[in-house]
Write a protein that holds these residues in place. Structure first.
Motif, PDB file in Angstrom:
ATOM      1  N   SER A 109       0.835  -1.203   0.000  1.00  0.00           N
ATOM      2  CA  SER A 109       0.000   0.000   0.000  1.00  0.00           C
ATOM      3  C   SER A 109       0.868   1.251   0.000  1.00  0.00           C
ATOM      4  O   SER A 109       0.402   2.344   0.291  1.00  0.00           O
ATOM      5  CB  SER A 109      -0.942   0.013   1.218  1.00  0.00           C
ATOM      6  OG  SER A 109      -0.207   0.013   2.427  1.00  0.00           O
ATOM      7  N   ALA A 110       2.149   1.075  -0.332  1.00  0.00           N
ATOM      8  CA  ALA A 110       3.096   2.190  -0.426  1.00  0.00           C
ATOM      9  C   ALA A 110       4.289   1.694  -1.230  1.00  0.00           C
ATOM     10  O   ALA A 110       4.405   0.499  -1.528  1.00  0.00           O
ATOM     11  CB  ALA A 110       3.531   2.668   0.953  1.00  0.00           C
ATOM     12  N   TRP A 111       5.173   2.605  -1.566  1.00  0.00           N
ATOM     13  CA  TRP A 111       6.354   2.232  -2.336  1.00  0.00           C
ATOM     14  C   TRP A 111       7.221   1.244  -1.561  1.00  0.00           C
ATOM     15  O   TRP A 111       7.354   1.331  -0.340  1.00  0.00           O
ATOM     16  CB  TRP A 111       7.191   3.464  -2.683  1.00  0.00           C
ATOM     17  CG  TRP A 111       6.573   4.366  -3.687  1.00  0.00           C
ATOM     18  CD1 TRP A 111       6.011   5.585  -3.466  1.00  0.00           C
ATOM     19  CD2 TRP A 111       6.461   4.121  -5.101  1.00  0.00           C
ATOM     20  NE1 TRP A 111       5.538   6.121  -4.642  1.00  0.00           N
ATOM     21  CE2 TRP A 111       5.805   5.248  -5.666  1.00  0.00           C
ATOM     22  CE3 TRP A 111       6.837   3.074  -5.941  1.00  0.00           C
ATOM     23  CZ2 TRP A 111       5.529   5.339  -7.025  1.00  0.00           C
ATOM     24  CZ3 TRP A 111       6.554   3.176  -7.298  1.00  0.00           C
ATOM     25  CH2 TRP A 111       5.916   4.291  -7.827  1.00  0.00           C
ATOM     26  N   HIS A 125      11.803   1.898  -6.690  1.00  0.00           N
ATOM     27  CA  HIS A 125      10.565   2.463  -7.236  1.00  0.00           C
ATOM     28  C   HIS A 125      10.526   2.325  -8.764  1.00  0.00           C
ATOM     29  O   HIS A 125       9.481   2.020  -9.344  1.00  0.00           O
ATOM     30  CB  HIS A 125      10.430   3.930  -6.838  1.00  0.00           C
ATOM     31  CG  HIS A 125      10.398   4.137  -5.350  1.00  0.00           C
ATOM     32  ND1 HIS A 125      10.502   5.382  -4.766  1.00  0.00           N
ATOM     33  CD2 HIS A 125      10.263   3.239  -4.331  1.00  0.00           C
ATOM     34  CE1 HIS A 125      10.453   5.246  -3.452  1.00  0.00           C
ATOM     35  NE2 HIS A 125      10.309   3.962  -3.167  1.00  0.00           N
ATOM     36  N   ARG A 129       7.746   0.218 -11.039  1.00  0.00           N
ATOM     37  CA  ARG A 129       7.019   0.736 -12.209  1.00  0.00           C
ATOM     38  C   ARG A 129       7.213  -0.173 -13.418  1.00  0.00           C
ATOM     39  O   ARG A 129       6.257  -0.483 -14.137  1.00  0.00           O
ATOM     40  CB  ARG A 129       7.500   2.153 -12.538  1.00  0.00           C
ATOM     41  CG  ARG A 129       7.132   3.203 -11.505  1.00  0.00           C
ATOM     42  CD  ARG A 129       7.449   4.590 -12.051  1.00  0.00           C
ATOM     43  NE  ARG A 129       7.323   5.612 -11.030  1.00  0.00           N
ATOM     44  CZ  ARG A 129       8.327   6.068 -10.284  1.00  0.00           C
ATOM     45  NH1 ARG A 129       9.552   5.579 -10.452  1.00  0.00           N
ATOM     46  NH2 ARG A 129       8.120   6.998  -9.373  1.00  0.00           N
ATOM     47  N   TRP A 152      -4.089   1.757  -3.598  1.00  0.00           N
ATOM     48  CA  TRP A 152      -2.697   2.079  -3.947  1.00  0.00           C
ATOM     49  C   TRP A 152      -2.385   1.745  -5.397  1.00  0.00           C
ATOM     50  O   TRP A 152      -1.563   2.391  -6.048  1.00  0.00           O
ATOM     51  CB  TRP A 152      -1.749   1.332  -3.013  1.00  0.00           C
ATOM     52  CG  TRP A 152      -0.301   1.415  -3.374  1.00  0.00           C
ATOM     53  CD1 TRP A 152       0.506   0.391  -3.779  1.00  0.00           C
ATOM     54  CD2 TRP A 152       0.535   2.583  -3.384  1.00  0.00           C
ATOM     55  NE1 TRP A 152       1.779   0.832  -4.029  1.00  0.00           N
ATOM     56  CE2 TRP A 152       1.824   2.184  -3.790  1.00  0.00           C
ATOM     57  CE3 TRP A 152       0.309   3.925  -3.087  1.00  0.00           C
ATOM     58  CZ2 TRP A 152       2.884   3.082  -3.919  1.00  0.00           C
ATOM     59  CZ3 TRP A 152       1.374   4.819  -3.205  1.00  0.00           C
ATOM     60  CH2 TRP A 152       2.632   4.401  -3.611  1.00  0.00           C
ATOM     61  N   THR A 155      -1.929   4.279  -8.202  1.00  0.00           N
ATOM     62  CA  THR A 155      -0.635   4.929  -8.430  1.00  0.00           C
ATOM     63  C   THR A 155      -0.036   4.504  -9.762  1.00  0.00           C
ATOM     64  O   THR A 155       0.692   5.265 -10.402  1.00  0.00           O
ATOM     65  CB  THR A 155       0.342   4.579  -7.288  1.00  0.00           C
ATOM     66  OG1 THR A 155      -0.261   4.912  -6.043  1.00  0.00           O
ATOM     67  CG2 THR A 155       1.663   5.308  -7.439  1.00  0.00           C
ATOM     68  N   PHE A 156      -0.356   3.298 -10.185  1.00  0.00           N
ATOM     69  CA  PHE A 156       0.183   2.741 -11.425  1.00  0.00           C
ATOM     70  C   PHE A 156      -0.863   2.731 -12.538  1.00  0.00           C
ATOM     71  O   PHE A 156      -0.707   2.021 -13.543  1.00  0.00           O
ATOM     72  CB  PHE A 156       0.701   1.320 -11.162  1.00  0.00           C
ATOM     73  CG  PHE A 156       1.670   1.246 -10.016  1.00  0.00           C
ATOM     74  CD1 PHE A 156       3.014   1.508 -10.216  1.00  0.00           C
ATOM     75  CD2 PHE A 156       1.231   0.938  -8.736  1.00  0.00           C
ATOM     76  CE1 PHE A 156       3.895   1.464  -9.153  1.00  0.00           C
ATOM     77  CE2 PHE A 156       2.106   0.892  -7.667  1.00  0.00           C
ATOM     78  CZ  PHE A 156       3.456   1.159  -7.879  1.00  0.00           C
TER      79      PHE A 156
END
Length: 364
Positions: A109-111, A125, A129, A152, A155-156
């Motif tokens: 839920s985060a990097w 990171h 991606r 999350w 984000t992508f």
């Protein structure tokens, strides 16, 4: 993630399904094995980096041979855990090649962070991606381990409402308690509030923040931190008198610790769906945590909050939260929390969520 996979696989077998877990190789584990419950495990060739946190696949003839044997089992569906491992992409390609639906379940839920400097995290990171883009290109149906995890993924550029939650067999977890008396061993009187922490002793989990909170709380509270990690030497040097480090605990001792805890506190930066929250909930222990993955699923039910979801993870916030929860907690709330966890966060419920995800999936 390993615990989640093992428990879900076992539940699927109990329901009559055949399960083959394909993962990355480790030096101390056989390449192929079958567990007592019938779950097959196949470990693909790989290199283990970052203490096993980042396995890199070794592609070649041996990998192809192992995957061919898996295909021969008559696979109908594929579930891939996480977005950024080489085995994640391998699993999606495997599903595409044999024309079966694939669901990718994200556990973050985060990097991704390794806690070893900004340069390494920036590289991680970029890796996330790149690997996520490959997953998307292979036509995966995405789901999150929690509502935070599903959100999350945006984000992508991935939009999903599918959640396949972590779970627990609450009665079994309580039943396996070793009965170990941590209060007696550590000299914590019954009239002191016992605060439990379970997790890696790493910056992202915030154990140093809890120790700072314990200094604010003073001698009326004591905390027990279960786990190991890179921060242990630092924590030992500045350990308050009302804090105890007990290292990694097996499930039986962990169950015993939580059975004696008055509060569970984890000042973590992020979670997919923290298993320790479920374990605390199984014992009816209120939790003080930031708004991370799994917190609302475990602690919020029927208009009630069983503990405190904090606005941040600062020591003063944690200390205030512990004070508030201890002052307000009742035995009735403890029973309600246990019932909620057993009813709504059980493995049969997770299997049903997995089935719904496959109904939404498409064959690549």
């Amino acid at each position: 993630m390993e615990t989640f996979t093992a428990n879900l696989a076992h539940q699927l077998v109990l329901g009559g399904d055949g399960v083959c877990v394909v993962t990355s190789a480790r030096d101390d584990a056989p390449e192929v094995e079958t567990q007592e419950d019938g779950v097959r495990i196949v470990r693909l060739p790989s290199m283990q980096l970052m203490g096993g946190r980042l396995p890199l696949s070794r592609h070649g003839s041996r990998e192809r041979s192992l995957l061919s044997a898996v295909s021969g089992l008559g696979v109908d569906r594929v579930l891939v855990n996480t977005r950024f491992y080489g085995t994640s992409v391998t699993g999606l390609r495997f599903a595409r090649d044999i024309h079966v639906p694939a669901v990718l379940l994200d556990h973050g839920s985060a990097w991704l962070t390794f806690g070893r400097g900004e340069a390494l995290d920036a590289a991680a990171h970029a890796w996330e991606r790149r690997m996520t883009a490959k997953d998307v290109s292979l036509g995966a149906t995405f789901a999150g381990i929690s509502e935070k995890s599903a959100a999350w993924l945006a984000t992508f550029g991935i939009k999903t409402s599918l959640v396949i939650p972590n779970a627990i067999d609450g009665a079994a977890f309580r039943g396996e308690s070793s009965g170990r008396d941590f209060r007696f061993e550590l000299g914590i009187p019954e009239d002191k509030t016992l605060v439990a922490f379970v997790g890696r002793l790493a910056p992202e989990k915030g154990p140093e923040r809890l120790l700072a909170a314990m200094e604010l709380l003073g001698e009326r509270c004591a905390c027990v931190l279960a786990g190991e990690g890179t921060l242990r030497p630092q924590l030992e040097r500045g350990l308050p008198a009302n804090a105890h480090l007990v290292g990694n605990l097996g499930h039986a001792d962990l169950s015993a610790l939580l059975s004696q805890a008055d509060v569970f506190c984890l000042p973590t930066r992020s979670e997919g769906f923290c298993t320790s929250l479920l374990e605390a909930g199984a014992w009816g222990v209120p939790c003080v945590v930031p708004d991370v993955g799994g917190a609302r699923e475990v602690l919020c039910h029927d208009g009630k909050t069983f503990g405190l979801i904090a606005p941040d993870r600062e020591p003063a916030t944690m200390a205030d939260g512990i004070r508030q929860v201890v002052a307000a907690w009742t035995s009735e709330q403890a029973r309600e929390l246990r019932a909620h966890v057993e009813r709504d966060l059980s493995w049969p419920q997770t299997v049903r969520a997995l089935e719904r995800a496959y109904m939404s999936s498409r064959i690549g």
